[in-house]
Design an enzyme around this catalytic site. Structure first.
Site, PDB file in Angstrom:
ATOM      1  N   ASP A   8      37.413  31.149  40.424  1.00  0.00           N
ATOM      2  CA  ASP A   8      37.947  31.187  41.784  1.00  0.00           C
ATOM      3  C   ASP A   8      37.563  29.869  42.450  1.00  0.00           C
ATOM      4  O   ASP A   8      36.766  29.091  41.914  1.00  0.00           O
ATOM      5  CB  ASP A   8      37.322  32.366  42.550  1.00  0.00           C
ATOM      6  CG  ASP A   8      37.961  32.567  43.918  1.00  0.00           C
ATOM      7  OD1 ASP A   8      39.168  32.304  44.062  1.00  0.00           O
ATOM      8  OD2 ASP A   8      37.256  32.965  44.862  1.00  0.00           O
ATOM      9  N   CYS A 180      43.418  38.111  48.746  1.00  0.00           N
ATOM     10  CA  CYS A 180      42.498  36.984  48.581  1.00  0.00           C
ATOM     11  C   CYS A 180      41.166  37.577  48.130  1.00  0.00           C
ATOM     12  O   CYS A 180      40.732  38.604  48.664  1.00  0.00           O
ATOM     13  CB  CYS A 180      42.328  36.232  49.898  1.00  0.00           C
ATOM     14  SG  CYS A 180      41.049  34.970  49.802  1.00  0.00           S
ATOM     15  N   HIS A 182      38.265  36.860  48.693  1.00  0.00           N
ATOM     16  CA  HIS A 182      37.189  36.932  49.684  1.00  0.00           C
ATOM     17  C   HIS A 182      37.259  38.213  50.531  1.00  0.00           C
ATOM     18  O   HIS A 182      36.283  38.613  51.139  1.00  0.00           O
ATOM     19  CB  HIS A 182      37.258  35.728  50.634  1.00  0.00           C
ATOM     20  CG  HIS A 182      36.867  34.440  49.987  1.00  0.00           C
ATOM     21  ND1 HIS A 182      37.598  33.854  48.990  1.00  0.00           N
ATOM     22  CD2 HIS A 182      35.797  33.631  50.202  1.00  0.00           C
ATOM     23  CE1 HIS A 182      37.007  32.727  48.612  1.00  0.00           C
ATOM     24  NE2 HIS A 182      35.915  32.570  49.338  1.00  0.00           N
TER      25      HIS A 182
HETATM   26  N1  DGL Z   1      39.821  33.128  47.094  1.00  0.00           N
HETATM   27  C1  DGL Z   1      41.054  32.502  46.893  1.00  0.00           C
HETATM   28  C2  DGL Z   1      42.213  33.466  46.800  1.00  0.00           C
HETATM   29  O1  DGL Z   1      42.052  34.568  46.300  1.00  0.00           O
HETATM   30  C3  DGL Z   1      41.349  31.310  47.774  1.00  0.00           C
HETATM   31  C4  DGL Z   1      40.386  30.934  48.850  1.00  0.00           C
HETATM   32  C5  DGL Z   1      40.502  29.462  49.180  1.00  0.00           C
HETATM   33  O2  DGL Z   1      39.958  28.662  48.431  1.00  0.00           O
HETATM   34  O3  DGL Z   1      41.183  29.104  50.156  1.00  0.00           O
HETATM   35  O4  DGL Z   1      43.309  33.154  47.164  1.00  0.00           O
END
Ligand code: DGL
Length: 253
Positions: A8, A180, A182
């Site tokens: 990631d 995402c 996060h």
């Molecule tokens: N965590 C990533 C995603 O699932 C992207 C986060 C980033 O680097 O902006 O899209």
């Protein structure tokens, strides 16, 4: 045991690693957080492809049996390219979440929160509609919310307000895909704002795709790599991995 590479842009993919590791602990896992190039959500397609090739090649040099693209942004933009270019099996996070959302929606209104880049590809919308054109899909990109998690500022009033403002636009959906890596860290907050929404975490939906590639026997090893700062990665990783101290190595790729 099998060797599995997961990557990631940062610590978000640890939410994916956690789900997979809990289900299949007896493997060797290589996790890479591309911290030096975070955020992916604001990069060009070319940059995303370049970074994902470099990481894939590093993982291949470690002789992995399987690569999991934990990142939705990479899965949206570079997955097909990576699959064509490399022989190692590579799995992204989007298809499972698409299927799950269609299974659980009752009112046919599905929301997706992601990086702006993932939202702009409309990959979730297009894949969902290709399976069922009667539903409606609402995609919202918020880099601000991604950064909040990456920086570990989850439980405070400003975060709540930003999340509320973001979700306000799609408050009528009954199903919400966390598009995402996060965002599983924001799940409690999201449920405070939209208490009745059914959440789809793509990490949980890839289990069925990976079980044929791994044997899950004998040994359990977790290795963590960052292209950025080791101590900052360790500190941030606590959002997802609280139970034990992790060792992190820095790689320059
Ligand atoms: N965590 C990533 C995603 O699932 C992207 C986060 C980033 O680097 O902006 O899209």
């Amino acid at each position: 045991m099998s060797k599995i590479g997961i990557f990631d842009s940062g610590i978000g993919g640890l939410s994916v690693l956690k789900v997979i590791y809990e289900k299949f602990p007896n493997n060797i896992y290589f996790y890479i957080g591309d911290e030096n190039y975070y955020p992916y959500g604001l990069k060009s397609d070319g940059e995303i492809i370049d970074r994902s090739e470099k990481i894939t090649e590093f993982l291949i040099s470690q002789k992995v049996d399987l690569i999991i693209v934990a990142c939705n942004t990479v899965s949206s933009i570079a997955l097909d390219h990576l699959k064509k270019k490399y022989e190692v099996p590579i799995i992204g996070v989007i298809d499972g979440a698409v299927e799950k959302s269609l299974k659980i929606t009752k009112n046919g209104l599905i929301g997706v929160i992601s990086t702006p880049l993932t939202a702009n590809t409309h990959i979730y919308r297009d894949k969902i509609l290709s399976k069922d054109s009667n539903v409606k899909v609402y995609e919202v990109g918020s880099q601000e919310l991604v950064n909040i998690v990456e920086n570990g500022i989850i439980n405070n009033d400003p975060t709540y307000l930003i999340a509320k403002e973001t979700l306000e636009k799609i408050k009528f959906v009954d199903t919400l895909i966390l598009g995402c890596t996060h965002f599983p860290a924001l799940q409690d907050l999201i449920l405070k704002i939209l208490p009745d929404v059914k959440i789809v975490d793509p990490a949980k939906e890839i289990i069925k795709y990976i079980k044929n590639y791994i044997d899950n026997k004998d040994k359990s090893v977790l290795e963590f790599y960052t292209t950025g700062d080791i101590n900052s990665f360790k500190e941030k990783a606590k959002i997802f991995i609280k139970d034990f101290e992790i060792e992190v190595k820095r790689i320059l790729i």
